[in-house]
Design a protein around this motif. Sequence first.
Motif, PDB file in Angstrom:
ATOM      1  N   THR A  34      -2.964  21.439   5.884  1.00  0.00           N
ATOM      2  CA  THR A  34      -2.502  20.610   4.763  1.00  0.00           C
ATOM      3  C   THR A  34      -3.498  20.808   3.525  1.00  0.00           C
ATOM      4  OG1 THR A  34      -0.777  19.408   5.535  1.00  0.00           O
ATOM      5  CG2 THR A  34      -1.762  18.661   3.544  1.00  0.00           C
ATOM      6  N   GLU A  35      -4.849  20.530   4.151  1.00  0.00           N
ATOM      7  CA  GLU A  35      -5.998  20.208   3.186  1.00  0.00           C
ATOM      8  C   GLU A  35      -6.414  21.599   2.485  1.00  0.00           C
ATOM      9  OE1 GLU A  35      -7.453  20.512   7.499  1.00  0.00           O
ATOM     10  OE2 GLU A  35      -5.882  19.664   6.418  1.00  0.00           O
ATOM     11  N   VAL A  36      -6.111  22.820   3.293  1.00  0.00           N
ATOM     12  CA  VAL A  36      -6.321  24.051   2.666  1.00  0.00           C
ATOM     13  C   VAL A  36      -5.420  24.264   1.527  1.00  0.00           C
ATOM     14  CG1 VAL A  36      -6.158  26.540   2.991  1.00  0.00           C
ATOM     15  CG2 VAL A  36      -7.370  25.029   4.995  1.00  0.00           C
ATOM     16  N   LYS A  37      -4.134  24.235   1.468  1.00  0.00           N
ATOM     17  CA  LYS A  37      -3.198  24.228   0.601  1.00  0.00           C
ATOM     18  C   LYS A  37      -3.465  23.356  -0.551  1.00  0.00           C
ATOM     19  CE  LYS A  37       0.722  24.821   3.765  1.00  0.00           C
ATOM     20  NZ  LYS A  37       1.724  24.117   4.422  1.00  0.00           N
ATOM     21  N   GLN A  67       6.735  22.001   5.153  1.00  0.00           N
ATOM     22  CA  GLN A  67       7.038  20.643   5.448  1.00  0.00           C
ATOM     23  C   GLN A  67       6.067  19.606   5.021  1.00  0.00           C
ATOM     24  OE1 GLN A  67       5.769  20.119  10.075  1.00  0.00           O
ATOM     25  NE2 GLN A  67       5.826  22.340   9.813  1.00  0.00           N
ATOM     26  N   ASP A  68       4.906  20.096   4.530  1.00  0.00           N
ATOM     27  CA  ASP A  68       3.989  19.054   4.102  1.00  0.00           C
ATOM     28  C   ASP A  68       3.879  18.816   2.481  1.00  0.00           C
ATOM     29  OD1 ASP A  68       2.832  21.626   3.861  1.00  0.00           O
ATOM     30  OD2 ASP A  68       0.898  20.855   4.550  1.00  0.00           O
ATOM     31  N   THR A  69       4.918  19.707   1.983  1.00  0.00           N
ATOM     32  CA  THR A  69       5.135  19.302   0.460  1.00  0.00           C
ATOM     33  C   THR A  69       4.805  18.373  -0.182  1.00  0.00           C
ATOM     34  OG1 THR A  69       6.498  21.486   0.309  1.00  0.00           O
ATOM     35  CG2 THR A  69       6.495  20.012  -1.526  1.00  0.00           C
ATOM     36  N   ALA A  70       5.457  17.024   0.144  1.00  0.00           N
ATOM     37  CA  ALA A  70       5.289  15.823  -0.294  1.00  0.00           C
ATOM     38  C   ALA A  70       3.897  15.621  -0.147  1.00  0.00           C
ATOM     39  CB  ALA A  70       6.185  14.861   0.355  1.00  0.00           C
ATOM     40  N   GLU A  71       3.124  15.523   0.984  1.00  0.00           N
ATOM     41  CA  GLU A  71       1.823  15.321   1.242  1.00  0.00           C
ATOM     42  C   GLU A  71       0.836  15.886   0.289  1.00  0.00           C
ATOM     43  OE1 GLU A  71      -1.500  15.036   4.873  1.00  0.00           O
ATOM     44  OE2 GLU A  71       0.818  15.694   5.336  1.00  0.00           O
TER      45      GLU A  71
END
Length: 295
Positions: A34-37, A67-71
């Motif tokens: 997620t942090e890379v995105k 799956q981590d779009t909101a985050e």
Amino acid sequence: MGEAGKALIFSRFFMKIIECPRDAMQGIKDFIPTEVKIRYINQLLKVGFDTIDFGSFVSPKAIPQMQDTAEVLEKLELDTTTSKLLAIIANTRGAGDAAQHQQIDYLGFPLSVSETFQQRNTNKSIAEAMEQLARIQDICHKHDKTLVTYISMGFGNPYNDPWNVETVIRFVQDLDQLQVKIVSLSDTIGVATPENITYLFSNLIPAFQQIEFGAHLHTTPTTWQEKIAAAYQAGCRRYDGALRGYGGCPMAKDELVGNMPTENMVGYFENNGVNLGLNKAALQAAMAESGAVFL
């Protein structure tokens, strides 16, 4: 209609480049942290693209990468950018989830002219998808979002489902009845030719002046320029791309070619005197950052 009239119609929308990290990432099997995105999309936000297609609100079983779009959304640095955000949805539940986020401007829905692909992509028939689309448009209106409808397999399909340019035009007529204001013709498997690109855009743009038409063109490394040139000369002023041409649609993975390389489009338009207003240093930094994301 004379050439001056056509030019007036074709120029009513400014040139827009939509960068699509979501499309580049979604088919990658290994989960991108997620942090890379977040870091990558924040860099893209500095470039000055009109819109960033940053994520999707779909079932994690269908597209686990997203799956981590909101985050991701909560960590995007939006205060210093003019770029707008687009999220892909496949049903009313996803539209409802996405619409709760004030940061999102556009909801994108894939509508296929291929019955087979519509079933594979959203587990619905075309008729069911149109019913969903009407309800999604209501959600957009209630939450001050703009619906972007992608006509996928818009230039042909590998399933021998019926396709011709008249079919595409009928789909646009149906979308116009729903007051859809942005329609992107999608070359899902890279089969568009300069001839059918020219025919579709040069007929649709004057006929539906209230609709902004876009081009989501997948391509091989040797055919990208002829496709962009055909769309541009036919009046299209909205283009989707992904840096380095990464990614594509996982639902068509057996046939897929790459996304349209954004850097190629930028070069083409600037060579033709179009000022895109992009931050070149930020673009180069994003190109470098993409290596850490996709390689």
